[in-house]
Scaffold this motif. Structure first.
Motif, PDB file in Angstrom:
ATOM      1  N   THR A   1      -3.286   2.321  -6.777  1.00  0.00           N
ATOM      2  CA  THR A   1      -3.660   3.564  -6.096  1.00  0.00           C
ATOM      3  C   THR A   1      -2.514   4.116  -5.256  1.00  0.00           C
ATOM      4  O   THR A   1      -2.355   5.331  -5.125  1.00  0.00           O
ATOM      5  CB  THR A   1      -4.876   3.347  -5.198  1.00  0.00           C
ATOM      6  OG1 THR A   1      -4.645   2.207  -4.371  1.00  0.00           O
ATOM      7  CG2 THR A   1      -6.141   3.130  -6.012  1.00  0.00           C
ATOM      8  N   ALA A   2      -1.706   3.214  -4.681  1.00  0.00           N
ATOM      9  CA  ALA A   2      -0.630   3.649  -3.783  1.00  0.00           C
ATOM     10  C   ALA A   2       0.380   4.533  -4.500  1.00  0.00           C
ATOM     11  O   ALA A   2       0.976   5.429  -3.901  1.00  0.00           O
ATOM     12  CB  ALA A   2       0.065   2.433  -3.174  1.00  0.00           C
TER      13      ALA A   2
ATOM     14  N   CYS B   1      -0.229  -1.750  -4.986  1.00  0.00           N
ATOM     15  CA  CYS B   1      -1.562  -1.279  -5.359  1.00  0.00           C
ATOM     16  C   CYS B   1      -1.391  -0.086  -6.293  1.00  0.00           C
ATOM     17  O   CYS B   1      -0.609   0.823  -5.997  1.00  0.00           O
ATOM     18  CB  CYS B   1      -2.345  -0.860  -4.127  1.00  0.00           C
ATOM     19  SG  CYS B   1      -2.973  -2.228  -3.156  1.00  0.00           S
TER      20      CYS B   1
ATOM     21  N   LYS C   1      -7.376   6.206  -7.652  1.00  0.00           N
ATOM     22  CA  LYS C   1      -8.155   5.198  -8.367  1.00  0.00           C
ATOM     23  C   LYS C   1      -8.512   5.680  -9.765  1.00  0.00           C
ATOM     24  O   LYS C   1      -8.481   4.909 -10.743  1.00  0.00           O
ATOM     25  CB  LYS C   1      -9.432   4.872  -7.574  1.00  0.00           C
ATOM     26  CG  LYS C   1     -10.467   4.058  -8.326  1.00  0.00           C
ATOM     27  CD  LYS C   1      -9.939   2.700  -8.744  1.00  0.00           C
ATOM     28  CE  LYS C   1     -10.954   1.961  -9.596  1.00  0.00           C
ATOM     29  NZ  LYS C   1     -10.395   0.717 -10.149  1.00  0.00           N
TER      30      LYS C   1
ATOM     31  N   TYR D   1     -11.719  -0.889  -1.820  1.00  0.00           N
ATOM     32  CA  TYR D   1     -11.018  -1.680  -0.812  1.00  0.00           C
ATOM     33  C   TYR D   1      -9.512  -1.520  -0.997  1.00  0.00           C
ATOM     34  O   TYR D   1      -8.982  -1.821  -2.058  1.00  0.00           O
ATOM     35  CB  TYR D   1     -11.417  -3.148  -0.928  1.00  0.00           C
ATOM     36  CG  TYR D   1     -12.884  -3.391  -0.642  1.00  0.00           C
ATOM     37  CD1 TYR D   1     -13.342  -3.547   0.660  1.00  0.00           C
ATOM     38  CD2 TYR D   1     -13.807  -3.442  -1.685  1.00  0.00           C
ATOM     39  CE1 TYR D   1     -14.690  -3.764   0.924  1.00  0.00           C
ATOM     40  CE2 TYR D   1     -15.157  -3.656  -1.433  1.00  0.00           C
ATOM     41  CZ  TYR D   1     -15.597  -3.815  -0.130  1.00  0.00           C
ATOM     42  OH  TYR D   1     -16.924  -4.025   0.126  1.00  0.00           O
ATOM     43  N   GLU D   2      -8.838  -1.039   0.032  1.00  0.00           N
ATOM     44  CA  GLU D   2      -7.404  -0.788  -0.009  1.00  0.00           C
ATOM     45  C   GLU D   2      -6.736  -1.449   1.202  1.00  0.00           C
ATOM     46  O   GLU D   2      -7.414  -1.788   2.175  1.00  0.00           O
ATOM     47  CB  GLU D   2      -7.125   0.717  -0.007  1.00  0.00           C
ATOM     48  CG  GLU D   2      -7.776   1.486  -1.141  1.00  0.00           C
ATOM     49  CD  GLU D   2      -7.229   1.109  -2.508  1.00  0.00           C
ATOM     50  OE1 GLU D   2      -6.087   0.599  -2.579  1.00  0.00           O
ATOM     51  OE2 GLU D   2      -7.941   1.315  -3.521  1.00  0.00           O
TER      52      GLU D   2
ATOM     53  N   ASN E   1     -11.023   1.144   3.812  1.00  0.00           N
ATOM     54  CA  ASN E   1     -11.966   1.302   2.713  1.00  0.00           C
ATOM     55  C   ASN E   1     -12.254   2.775   2.461  1.00  0.00           C
ATOM     56  O   ASN E   1     -12.179   3.599   3.372  1.00  0.00           O
ATOM     57  CB  ASN E   1     -13.284   0.592   3.030  1.00  0.00           C
ATOM     58  CG  ASN E   1     -13.096  -0.895   3.260  1.00  0.00           C
ATOM     59  OD1 ASN E   1     -12.113  -1.484   2.801  1.00  0.00           O
ATOM     60  ND2 ASN E   1     -14.013  -1.510   3.983  1.00  0.00           N
TER      61      ASN E   1
ATOM     62  N   GLY F   1       0.826  -1.193   0.000  1.00  0.00           N
ATOM     63  CA  GLY F   1       0.000   0.000   0.000  1.00  0.00           C
ATOM     64  C   GLY F   1       0.864   1.247   0.000  1.00  0.00           C
ATOM     65  O   GLY F   1       1.988   1.258  -0.503  1.00  0.00           O
ATOM     66  N   THR F   2       0.363   2.311   0.611  1.00  0.00           N
ATOM     67  CA  THR F   2       1.023   3.610   0.516  1.00  0.00           C
ATOM     68  C   THR F   2       2.245   3.751   1.414  1.00  0.00           C
ATOM     69  O   THR F   2       3.166   4.514   1.089  1.00  0.00           O
ATOM     70  CB  THR F   2       0.029   4.734   0.877  1.00  0.00           C
ATOM     71  OG1 THR F   2      -0.517   4.486   2.178  1.00  0.00           O
ATOM     72  CG2 THR F   2      -1.109   4.801  -0.142  1.00  0.00           C
TER      73      THR F   2
ATOM     74  N   LEU G   1      -6.979   8.509  -2.126  1.00  0.00           N
ATOM     75  CA  LEU G   1      -7.127   7.165  -2.691  1.00  0.00           C
ATOM     76  C   LEU G   1      -8.146   7.159  -3.826  1.00  0.00           C
ATOM     77  O   LEU G   1      -7.970   6.445  -4.821  1.00  0.00           O
ATOM     78  CB  LEU G   1      -7.529   6.182  -1.595  1.00  0.00           C
ATOM     79  CG  LEU G   1      -6.415   5.834  -0.601  1.00  0.00           C
ATOM     80  CD1 LEU G   1      -6.994   5.161   0.641  1.00  0.00           C
ATOM     81  CD2 LEU G   1      -5.355   4.938  -1.246  1.00  0.00           C
TER      82      LEU G   1
END
Length: 442
Positions: free
Chosen positions: A169-170, A167, A191, A249-250, A254, A146-147, A187
């Motif tokens: 998005t990260a 991810c 996306k 969903y991350e 969420n 993730g981030t 996020l």
């Protein structure tokens, strides 16, 4: 996707806006488990070089960081090394100097086994429970970061961040979240951005997109002069690849989209507000593992005879029986698999095809064998192909072959085959510790 190409003019238009970060997604599970298992890239070296070189030079000239996630398609160590090698070649060629952070994403099998025994691993939807056998059989297992790792790399002063499986998005959310911007907005913006200008009109997955985040909203704007976005197009992309249209969903939690608002600001810009982040009680990391299941051989042929097409179930059954007889008892059923796909009848949906009983005028027949060795796969395919070509069927009026081959030789040796052995969520108390950051001065 890094390597799919983009318009240089669009990237330059983005650089003219003085952005704080340039990002690119470089991998996916969409092409299947092969690229993780083999450690190779779907996108070829020259494609990656073309996209990476221009973005690297543009970001270094502007003095802003560049983040590449899921390097080399699968995100494993060989995939990561592939992109790093190209990056260093470009740095040498163009005389660039920068601090590089490399973040591998391979997870040691002992870590996965420990988590499994502690009951901290759950399957993704439509996936069975994870077994220790599947973990041990995996060629490699990666975690989708993730981030946190990306944000820490940037905080350490990295000019370029090259990450393993991440991810998408990260890539874009890490910097604004670390700067104190709202995580739900960051996020959600990420996306929209992760597919480039796919939210634009006309659609353009291989073009650049600008995201601007502020205290209580973010803005989305395409960078090509001939493209625009609308509230509908941005909202539609929010739902892209999502099982729930109101939730993202991350790993960190969420994003609740139920109060999100999409507004047209000007002819080419949409403003989004109202997205709300809900932290997870404990972060989860998606694990992806690939294992070898054998070797593939296949052939493709055309059929344009309605009587043959109507009798395909009969022919396929007869071919299976003929192959079994010819192989004899020294080759077990477990050592190979033989599949038929009739494109134009039900090659895409299989038994779910609602028009399966309709007899088309033409089909493309794919005959595929996956076996323990390449030699066995080719041997079984040769038996199946010849049996299919000359197989009798009710109502046959000629002795000509049933198949029309588009090329010679007809049989293709396709090499090693992998499947996803791990496709599960792992709870973790230390999402940063799973992904060590390695820095170097280039």
């Amino acid at each position: 996707m890094l390597g799919y190409g983009y318009e240089f003019a669009s990237l330059q238009a983005g650089m003219d806006q003085q952005p704080h970060l340039v990002g690119g997604d470089a991998g996916s599970t969409d092409p299947g488990p092969y690229y993780l298992g083999s450690g190779t890239s779907l996108v070829k070296r020259e494609q990656v070089r073309r996209d990476l070189s221009y973005a690297l030079r543009a970001s270094r000239a502007a003095g802003v960081p560049m983040v590449i996630g899921s390097a080399g398609m699968g995100g494993g160590n060989p995939n990561l090394a592939f992109v790093r090698e190209i990056l260093l070649e470009e740095a040498r060629e163009h005389g660039l100097h920068f601090k590089l952070a490399t973040i591998p994403s391979e997870i040691d099998k002992t870590v996965v086994l420990d988590a499994l025994r502690m009951g901290r691993i759950q399957p993704m939807p439509d996936v069975g429970p994870l077994s220790e056998k599947a973990v041990r059989e995996s060629v490699r297992i990666v975690g989708q970061m993730g981030t946190d790792p990306l944000a820490h790399a940037l905080a350490q002063g990295a000019d370029v961040v090259l990450a393993g499986r991440a991810c998408d998005t990260a890539i874009y959310a890490a910097l604004p979240i670390s700067r104190g911007y709202d995580a739900g907005l960051a996020l959600h913006m990420a996306k929209i951005m992760e597919c480039g200008a796919q939210c634009a009109l006309p659609l353009a997955p291989n073009d650049s997109l600008l995201g601007v985040i502020r205290k209580d909203h973010f803005l989305i704007r395409p960078l090509a002069k001939n493209r625009t976005v609308s509230p509908e197009s941005v909202a539609a992309h929010t739902m892209y690849e999502q099982g729930d249209p109101l939730v993202l969903y991350e790993p960190e939690g969420n994003v609740d989209l139920s109060a999100s608002e999409f507004e047209q600001v000007d002819a080419r810009t949409v403003r989004v507000s109202g997205s709300r982040f809900i932290p997870a009680p404990r972060p989860t990391i998606k694990l992806e593992g690939a294992r070898s299941i054998g070797f593939r051989a296949f052939t493709v042929a055309g059929i344009r005879d309605r009587t043959v097409i109507a009798n395909l179930p009969v022919i396929e059954e007869a071919v299976r029986a003929a192959v079994r007889r010819n192989l004899g008892t020294h080759v077990s059923d477990a050592s190979f698999g033989l599949q038929f796909r009739a494109y134009g009848r039900d090659g895409v949906l299989g038994t779910l095809e609602p028009e399966r009983d309709r007899i088309p005028h033409e089909v493309g027949m794919l005959i595929e064998v996956v076996a323990q060795t390449q030699e066995l796969a080719s041997y079984v395919l040769s038996l199946a192909r010849s049996s299919f070509l000359h197989c009798p069927f009710p109502g046959r009026k000629t002795t000509a072959g049933n198949l029309a081959f588009p090329f010679s030789p007809s049989d293709v040796q396709a090499g090693e085959v992998f499947d996803f052995s791990v496709y599960h969520l792992m709870e973790t108390d230390d999402p940063l510790g799973l992904f060590p950051i390695h820095t170097e001065q280039v």
